[in-house]
Design an enzyme around this catalytic site. Structure first.
Site, PDB file in Angstrom:
ATOM      1  N   TYR A   1       0.840  -1.209   0.000  1.00  0.00           N
ATOM      2  CA  TYR A   1       0.000   0.000   0.000  1.00  0.00           C
ATOM      3  C   TYR A   1       0.869   1.250   0.000  1.00  0.00           C
ATOM      4  O   TYR A   1       0.640   2.185  -0.776  1.00  0.00           O
ATOM      5  CB  TYR A   1      -0.913  -0.019   1.224  1.00  0.00           C
ATOM      6  CG  TYR A   1      -1.719   1.247   1.432  1.00  0.00           C
ATOM      7  CD1 TYR A   1      -2.867   1.489   0.696  1.00  0.00           C
ATOM      8  CD2 TYR A   1      -1.329   2.189   2.380  1.00  0.00           C
ATOM      9  CE1 TYR A   1      -3.616   2.647   0.882  1.00  0.00           C
ATOM     10  CE2 TYR A   1      -2.071   3.350   2.579  1.00  0.00           C
ATOM     11  CZ  TYR A   1      -3.205   3.572   1.832  1.00  0.00           C
ATOM     12  OH  TYR A   1      -3.926   4.724   2.022  1.00  0.00           O
TER      13      TYR A   1
ATOM     14  N   LYS B   1       1.054   4.524  -2.713  1.00  0.00           N
ATOM     15  CA  LYS B   1       0.838   5.905  -2.308  1.00  0.00           C
ATOM     16  C   LYS B   1       2.096   6.752  -2.529  1.00  0.00           C
ATOM     17  O   LYS B   1       2.008   7.950  -2.805  1.00  0.00           O
ATOM     18  CB  LYS B   1       0.394   5.968  -0.847  1.00  0.00           C
ATOM     19  CG  LYS B   1      -1.040   5.522  -0.625  1.00  0.00           C
ATOM     20  CD  LYS B   1      -2.020   6.463  -1.325  1.00  0.00           C
ATOM     21  CE  LYS B   1      -3.457   6.162  -0.961  1.00  0.00           C
ATOM     22  NZ  LYS B   1      -4.416   7.129  -1.581  1.00  0.00           N
TER      23      LYS B   1
END
Length: 251
Positions: A157, A161
């Protein structure tokens, strides 16, 4: 146009059911009427989001948008702008996923990459073109503190990002000469449906508090903002901790 007190006449939410996005729209609606375009997959959740903002005083339009279908992104953005100028566009879609599965399962990893990074880049390019055409506007991208340093617990994740963050930080410079503002917002742990059931991290926050940060940052022309603000100092420290020590921290 955004008026002298920072109130927009129109707002585009890419990720039309985003709790942070909806809270941001409601925050702006406190200052007067706003035309809100919700871009998302047609679903009961999108219909509920439209009804929620209508009750709050917005004029609401919806546009079909699927983050994983890059072929429709340009057309979706064009449709959003077809009803009139867009003052602020908020890139608010994203998935968290199962982090242990994500680094061991190709489909799970690809979904995170496609939604959080590839789609964010795709709509960023489309939004830039429309904002340059109309000659004004402000773009807000929801990044994450997870982008600032990869952690074992959520590095897939965090990597997606980090890519989003780098792209929109660069877009800030690319659009500066056209008078288009770009703000990258880096929330920490936010209490939403996506994080429901998870242990809250220190300095956790709410969609409403992040919305306040967004509105303040856009109004003051900030290019980067942390939610909450103390995370900026925390992450500055964590970025410089040597890896052998960092990997032992409960972060």
């Amino acid at each position: 146009m955004i008026d002298a007190v920072g109130h927009p006449s129109s707002l585009l939410l890419l990720g039309g059911t985003s709790e942070i996005g909806l809270a941001t729209a409601e925050r702006y609606l406190e200052g007067g009427p706003v035309r809100v375009v919700l871009a998302g997959r047609q679903s009961p959740r999108l219909a509920d989001a439209a009804a929620r903002l209508t009750r709050a005083g917005a004029t609401v339009e919806t546009v079909e948008f699927d983050a994983r279908d890059a072929a429709v992104h340009t057309e979706a953005v064009r449709k959003a702008f077809a009803g009139g100028d867009i003052d602020i566009a908020l890139v608010a879609f994203g998935v968290l996923g199962d982090q242990e599965k994500a680094w061991q399962d190709i489909d799970a990893a690809v979904e995170l990459a496609e939604v959080n990074y590839v789609a964010a880049v795709s709509v960023g390019v489309a939004l830039s073109a429309e904002f340059r055409r109309q000659g004004h506007g402000h773009l807000v991208a929801l990044s994450s503190v997870a982008a600032e340093r990869a952690r074992r617990s959520n590095f897939v994740y965090g990597s997606t990002k980090a890519g989003l963050d780098a792209f929109y930080t660069g877009l800030t410079e690319a659009l500066r000469g056209d008078g288009i503002g770009v703000t990258v917002v880096r929330p920490g742990f936010v209490h939403t449906k996506m994080t429901e059931g998870m242990d809250a991290a220190p300095l956790s926050t709410t969609p409403e508090a992040v919305a306040d940060v967004i509105v303040s940052a856009v109004g003051s022309g900030k290019e980067q903002a942390w939610a909450p603000a103390p995370l900026r100092l925390v992450m500055s420290v964590l970025r410089h901790i040597p890896r052998p020590i960092f990997r032992r921290l409960p972060v």
